[in-house]
Design a protein around this motif. Structure first.
Motif: not given
Length: 109
Positions: A89-109
């Motif tokens: 449930l916590v992951f489903l609530v924060f999934q949008r932020h988690f995916v944004k962080a993964l995408i931002a790390g992939a773009v900047k890295g």
């Protein structure tokens, strides 16, 4: 971005609240999610530090379903599902932020 905002007339506080905090929200949310998962899944700590079985966490209570000669697999699986439900449930609530962080790390890295 901070320099561009100062050229546009924003002071340091406005640059911090309107630019830097929104950029950091996905990273902070993913850090909070991973910290929650790490804290929730402390199986060994619950067994070692708690002497009274009635005060153990749910993860520590799973040990009661495993005996020396038998294991109650049905109750062990049901307990595992109960333990996993809040993390899902916590992951489903924060999934949008988690995916944004993964995408931002992939773009900047």
């Amino acid at each position: 971005l901070a320099e561009a905002s100062s050229i546009d007339g924003a002071n340091r506080w406005q640059a911090f609240t309107r630019i830097q905090i929104p950029l950091a929200v996905p990273a902070i949310a993913s850090m909070c999610l991973l910290l929650f998962l790490w804290t929730w899944n402390t199986f060994l700590q619950a067994i070692v530090l708690m002497n009274d079985p009635s005060k153990r966490t749910m993860a520590g209570a799973l040990q009661n379903f495993v005996g020396q000669y038998t294991t109650d697999v049905v109750l062990l699986n049901a307990g595992s599902l109960l333990i996993m439900a809040p993390t899902i449930l916590v992951f489903l609530v924060f999934q949008r932020h988690f995916v944004k962080a993964l995408i931002a790390g992939a773009v900047k890295g």
